[in-house]
Design a protein around this motif. Structure first.
Motif, PDB file in Angstrom:
ATOM      1  N   MET A 236      45.664  60.173  50.507  1.00 20.27           N
ATOM      2  CA  MET A 236      45.753  58.759  49.939  1.00 20.27           C
ATOM      3  C   MET A 236      46.094  59.381  48.364  1.00 20.27           C
ATOM      4  SD  MET A 236      42.466  56.856  52.132  1.00 20.27           S
ATOM      5  CE  MET A 236      43.267  55.538  51.186  1.00 20.27           C
ATOM      6  N   VAL A 237      45.267  60.026  47.602  1.00 23.24           N
ATOM      7  CA  VAL A 237      45.821  60.289  45.986  1.00 23.24           C
ATOM      8  C   VAL A 237      47.297  60.043  45.690  1.00 23.24           C
ATOM      9  CG1 VAL A 237      45.371  62.037  44.155  1.00 23.24           C
ATOM     10  CG2 VAL A 237      43.259  61.869  45.870  1.00 23.24           C
ATOM     11  N   LYS A 238      46.710  59.058  44.421  1.00 27.88           N
ATOM     12  CA  LYS A 238      48.036  58.294  43.940  1.00 27.88           C
ATOM     13  C   LYS A 238      47.775  58.795  42.519  1.00 27.88           C
ATOM     14  CE  LYS A 238      51.494  55.658  43.077  1.00 27.88           C
ATOM     15  NZ  LYS A 238      52.415  53.981  42.890  1.00 27.88           N
ATOM     16  N   LEU A 239      46.657  58.910  41.753  1.00 28.90           N
ATOM     17  CA  LEU A 239      46.712  58.887  40.544  1.00 28.90           C
ATOM     18  C   LEU A 239      45.378  59.569  39.799  1.00 28.90           C
ATOM     19  CD1 LEU A 239      46.552  57.622  37.482  1.00 28.90           C
ATOM     20  CD2 LEU A 239      45.442  56.073  38.153  1.00 28.90           C
TER      21      LEU A 239
ATOM     22  N   VAL B 274      45.980  75.004  33.269  1.00 26.86           N
ATOM     23  CA  VAL B 274      46.687  74.005  32.444  1.00 26.86           C
ATOM     24  C   VAL B 274      47.654  73.066  33.065  1.00 26.86           C
ATOM     25  CG1 VAL B 274      46.143  71.915  31.242  1.00 26.86           C
ATOM     26  CG2 VAL B 274      44.407  73.500  31.137  1.00 26.86           C
ATOM     27  N   LYS B 275      48.467  74.247  31.902  1.00 27.82           N
ATOM     28  CA  LYS B 275      49.992  73.788  31.775  1.00 27.82           C
ATOM     29  C   LYS B 275      50.437  73.656  33.454  1.00 27.82           C
ATOM     30  CE  LYS B 275      51.283  73.868  26.987  1.00 27.82           C
ATOM     31  NZ  LYS B 275      52.329  74.459  26.349  1.00 27.82           N
ATOM     32  N   ASP B 276      50.397  74.930  34.209  1.00 30.13           N
ATOM     33  CA  ASP B 276      50.870  75.275  34.947  1.00 30.13           C
ATOM     34  C   ASP B 276      50.437  74.551  36.077  1.00 30.13           C
ATOM     35  OD1 ASP B 276      51.968  77.875  34.248  1.00 30.13           O
ATOM     36  OD2 ASP B 276      50.256  78.983  34.610  1.00 30.13           O
ATOM     37  N   THR B 277      49.584  73.822  36.662  1.00 32.54           N
ATOM     38  CA  THR B 277      48.430  73.211  37.174  1.00 32.54           C
ATOM     39  C   THR B 277      49.409  71.593  37.700  1.00 32.54           C
ATOM     40  OG1 THR B 277      46.265  74.000  37.521  1.00 32.54           O
ATOM     41  CG2 THR B 277      45.831  72.011  38.003  1.00 32.54           C
ATOM     42  N   LEU B 278      49.459  71.078  36.156  1.00 29.39           N
ATOM     43  CA  LEU B 278      49.628  69.889  35.920  1.00 29.39           C
ATOM     44  C   LEU B 278      50.987  70.038  36.076  1.00 29.39           C
ATOM     45  CD1 LEU B 278      48.863  69.027  32.160  1.00 29.39           C
ATOM     46  CD2 LEU B 278      47.755  67.690  34.403  1.00 29.39           C
ATOM     47  N   ASP B 279      52.179  70.871  35.750  1.00 28.42           N
ATOM     48  CA  ASP B 279      53.520  70.971  36.501  1.00 28.42           C
ATOM     49  C   ASP B 279      53.247  70.883  38.636  1.00 28.42           C
ATOM     50  OD1 ASP B 279      55.447  71.078  33.888  1.00 28.42           O
ATOM     51  OD2 ASP B 279      54.504  73.937  34.232  1.00 28.42           O
TER      52      ASP B 279
ATOM     53  N   LEU C  95      42.075  72.775  41.495  1.00 30.31           N
ATOM     54  CA  LEU C  95      42.355  70.635  41.411  1.00 30.31           C
ATOM     55  C   LEU C  95      43.733  70.931  42.825  1.00 30.31           C
ATOM     56  CD1 LEU C  95      41.588  68.338  40.402  1.00 30.31           C
ATOM     57  CD2 LEU C  95      43.368  68.771  38.429  1.00 30.31           C
ATOM     58  N   GLU C  96      44.800  71.184  42.796  1.00 30.79           N
ATOM     59  CA  GLU C  96      45.761  71.208  43.222  1.00 30.79           C
ATOM     60  C   GLU C  96      45.745  71.839  45.202  1.00 30.79           C
ATOM     61  OE1 GLU C  96      48.880  74.468  42.550  1.00 30.79           O
ATOM     62  OE2 GLU C  96      47.673  74.828  40.564  1.00 30.79           O
ATOM     63  N   TYR C  97      44.612  72.568  44.733  1.00 34.00           N
ATOM     64  CA  TYR C  97      43.960  72.947  46.668  1.00 34.00           C
ATOM     65  C   TYR C  97      42.941  71.548  47.470  1.00 34.00           C
ATOM     66  CZ  TYR C  97      40.686  73.582  50.344  1.00 34.00           C
ATOM     67  OH  TYR C  97      40.536  73.988  51.775  1.00 34.00           O
ATOM     68  N   VAL C  98      42.999  70.733  46.554  1.00 34.49           N
ATOM     69  CA  VAL C  98      41.946  69.560  46.049  1.00 34.49           C
ATOM     70  C   VAL C  98      42.989  67.906  47.095  1.00 34.49           C
ATOM     71  CG1 VAL C  98      39.934  67.900  45.129  1.00 34.49           C
ATOM     72  CG2 VAL C  98      39.207  70.132  45.085  1.00 34.49           C
ATOM     73  N   VAL C  99      43.821  67.950  45.680  1.00 35.53           N
ATOM     74  CA  VAL C  99      44.368  66.328  46.017  1.00 35.53           C
ATOM     75  C   VAL C  99      45.971  67.117  46.276  1.00 35.53           C
ATOM     76  CG1 VAL C  99      43.089  65.551  43.878  1.00 35.53           C
ATOM     77  CG2 VAL C  99      45.085  67.125  42.929  1.00 35.53           C
ATOM     78  N   HIS C 100      46.495  68.305  46.445  1.00 35.35           N
ATOM     79  CA  HIS C 100      48.018  68.781  46.787  1.00 35.35           C
ATOM     80  C   HIS C 100      47.842  69.570  47.729  1.00 35.35           C
ATOM     81  CE1 HIS C 100      52.098  68.418  46.613  1.00 35.35           C
ATOM     82  NE2 HIS C 100      51.955  69.949  45.914  1.00 35.35           N
ATOM     83  N   LYS C 101      46.976  70.588  48.341  1.00 28.62           N
ATOM     84  CA  LYS C 101      47.679  71.503  49.374  1.00 28.62           C
ATOM     85  C   LYS C 101      46.985  71.035  51.009  1.00 28.62           C
ATOM     86  CE  LYS C 101      49.136  74.623  46.991  1.00 28.62           C
ATOM     87  NZ  LYS C 101      49.925  75.316  46.202  1.00 28.62           N
ATOM     88  N   LEU C 102      45.827  70.339  50.883  1.00 30.20           N
ATOM     89  CA  LEU C 102      46.215  69.434  52.026  1.00 30.20           C
ATOM     90  C   LEU C 102      46.288  68.541  52.366  1.00 30.20           C
ATOM     91  CD1 LEU C 102      42.031  69.759  51.980  1.00 30.20           C
ATOM     92  CD2 LEU C 102      43.717  71.625  53.291  1.00 30.20           C
TER      93      LEU C 102
END
Length: 221
Positions: free
Chosen positions: A9-12, A98-103, A213-220
């Protein structure tokens, strides 16, 4: 609610600034020591500075000064801002990856909510080539109240027309976690920042590396 359901559900994603995206302790320490150099007060080191940060510059100066010096608060605050505004990124750097993650999170709407003044927050992000990643940057003077009040988060959600259920906040202090709880959004405590891990006990998730952070909000997804 399961983790899979949450992240789907995460958008922001809302980020704190100091201690989460950037390590600014040395430049803040230098500004503090410049502001008190003629007062006879002892200079601070980075570890002492870290204990004071998180509630905005005005509050930092108030916590720094003994009662006998509070009458000089405005003068010392002015000296701090004079120095700090000219030395924002002498030593300040983004944390690793940080930059890699934001990308890698470019499909998400992203914002910064800091208790640092908005103009200083934006200037730091601009000079570190990070500003372009964020749709909105709010500082401690952007709304009537600062974190841990929910006001900045609620203001942001209304501005972006995004619901609390679609929002998470990442930060390194209990101030960030309390702000998230007060606003009814989920929180991610980052343990690599300034505050001890035990202060993040109320966070929904803990990460010790920004890449997670990517795992929490993106990888799943």
């Amino acid at each position: 609610m399961t983790l899979l359901y949450l992240v789907s559900m995460v958008k922001l994603i809302i980020f704190d600034l100091d201690g989460t995206l950037i390590d600014s302790a040395q430049d803040i320490t230098n500004a503090i020591n410049y502001s008190i150099k003629d007062t006879g007060l002892p200079f601070l080191n980075n570890e002492q500075t870290i204990q004071l940060v998180g509630e905005g510059i005005s509050r930092l100066i108030e916590k720094l000064l003994p009662p006998a010096f509070l009458e000089h608060r405005d003068e010392i605050l002015s000296r701090f801002l004079e120095y700090y505004s000219s030395h924002l990124v002498d030593n300040t750097k983004p944390y690793p990856f940080v930059k890699d993650t934001l990308d890698n999170l470019k499909t998400f709407t992203k914002a910064v909510i800091s208790n640092k003044r908005e103009c200083l927050s934006k200037e730091i992000l601009q000079r570190l080539d990070l500003l372009e990643y964020f749709d909105t940057v709010l500082g401690g003077d952007s709304t009537e109240e600062r974190k841990p009040s929910p006001v900045p988060i609620v203001y942001l959600l209304n501005k972006l027309s995004i619901s609390p259920e679609m929002t998470v906040m990442a930060g390194d202090s209990n101030i960030d976690i309390k702000a998230a709880i007060n606003a009814g959004i989920r929180s991610i405590g980052v343990t690599y920042g300034y505050k001890p891990e035990e202060s993040l006990k109320d966070a929904d998730f803990l990460i010790d590396d920004i890449r997670k952070l990517e795992y929490v909000v993106h990888k799943l997804l």
